[in-house]
Design a protein around this motif. Structure first.
Motif: not given
Ligand code: AHR
Length: 311
Positions: A28-29, A31-32, A106-107, A125, A163, A167, A191, A216-217, A245, A265
């Motif tokens: 999705e991002s 970062w991912r 991560d989470r 976070f 996350a 946050r 995200f 948040q990202n 991020d 992040c």
């Molecule tokens: O869990 C981390 C978050 O998940 C990051 O901030 C975001 O970009 C990602 O999708």
């Protein structure tokens, strides 16, 4: 169903390799994607691993299915980046009954029994949210705006993910101390850049007096920047944007002056995860919670830091 984008089957793995099933959230991002690259480039055959990678396409049911598949394939260890915090008890119990250790990355998860996972590695976070709020209040002071009323809209990440939860809490609790700051609305942008842009467009229609966007990202920030520009506003100037991020594209955006700040992040989990796997497989005890180091960057230091960015 989850897609298999990499890898050999557990059954083909050579005896000596440690077979790892990694249930990633999605793509999705930026970062991912950096997180996936870090894991894939570390958990290699040369380093002693046979990686089975599943991309769950941002769906918890796909992640649960991936973990079930890893269990039936008889992997040595499972690495899970849980999309949201709840809903994991049953499948983690299945892994425990099969004697397969689980590392969370991560989470976090909320489970009734902490012995359902060996350890967790990721970001603090809530601390990131506090850092963003402190950066914002300091910045407003430097702009002589710390006594002026300022309206904030928030683009949240996936609701119920660590996350987002961390946050939101860190930021909201901290800005409560500044009576000039008001949050007009908080809504999820999932995200992603596309959803971030869509939600920002709706905020711009609804509110005429937005001073600050907290996103948040970085990918949602890029969407918000596009929406602001399309509405004839100057992001970074007319509207302050605080992000999370600190991916490479965010540095470029800060250098351009569109984005004001991004709280780091760190997605480079691979080397630490490899170390944890080897320790767990050797029967060594590991710390239950492991935080990764992080910083905050802004238009003041983006240019100097850019050459050091790996992602
Ligand atoms: O869990 C981390 C978050 O998940 C990051 O901030 C975001 O970009 C990602 O999708």
């Amino acid at each position: 169903a989850p897609t298999t984008t990499d890898t050999a089957n557990a059954s083909d793995a050579s005896e000596k390799l440690i077979t790892v099933g990694f249930a990633q959230i999605g793509a999705e991002s930026d970062w991912r994607n950096a997180n996936t690259t870090s894991m894939k480039s570390t958990l290699t055959k040369e380093n002693g691993f046979n990686l089975i990678f599943k991309d769950a396409q941002q769906k918890q049911e796909n992640q649960i299915q991936a973990v079930k598949d890893f269990i039936s394939q008889g992997v040595d260890i499972i690495v899970l980046a849980p999309i949201t915090e709840t809903g994991w008890d049953d499948v983690l119990n299945e892994a425990k009954s099969a004697g397969i250790p689980v590392i969370l990355v991560d989470r976090m998860v909320k489970v009734s029994d902490e012995s359902l996972y060996s350890c967790w590695l990721g970001s603090n976070f809530e601390k990131e949210g506090v850092t963003a709020a402190n950066w914002l209040t300091d910045y407003l002071k430097t702009q002589g705006k710390d006594k002026e009323k300022q309206n904030i809209v928030v683009l949240q990440g996936t609701i119920g993910s660590t996350a987002e939860v961390g946050r939101t809490k860190g930021f909201d609790d901290t800005i409560k101390k500044s009576s000039n700051l008001t949050i007009l609305e908080e809504q999820t942008g999932e995200f992603t850049q596309a959803k971030g842009q869509e939600v920002m467009e709706s905020y711009l229609k609804k509110y005429k007096d937005i001073d600050i966007v907290v996103s948040q990202n970085d990918n949602m920030s890029f969407g918000a920047i596009d929406a602001l520009k399309a509405a004839g506003k100057k992001p970074g100037k007319d509207v302050i944007i605080v992000s999370f991020d600190a991916v490479k594209a965010a540095f470029l955006s800060m250098i351009d002056g569109d984005l004001n700040a991004s709280v780091e992040c760190n997605p480079l989990h691979g080397p630490k995860v490899a170390e944890l796997i080897k320790k767990i497989k050797n029967g060594e005890t590991v710390d239950k919670v492991q935080y990764i180091d992080e910083s905050v960057y802004s238009t003041d230091n983006a240019e100097a830091e850019l050459p050091n960015r790996q992602y």
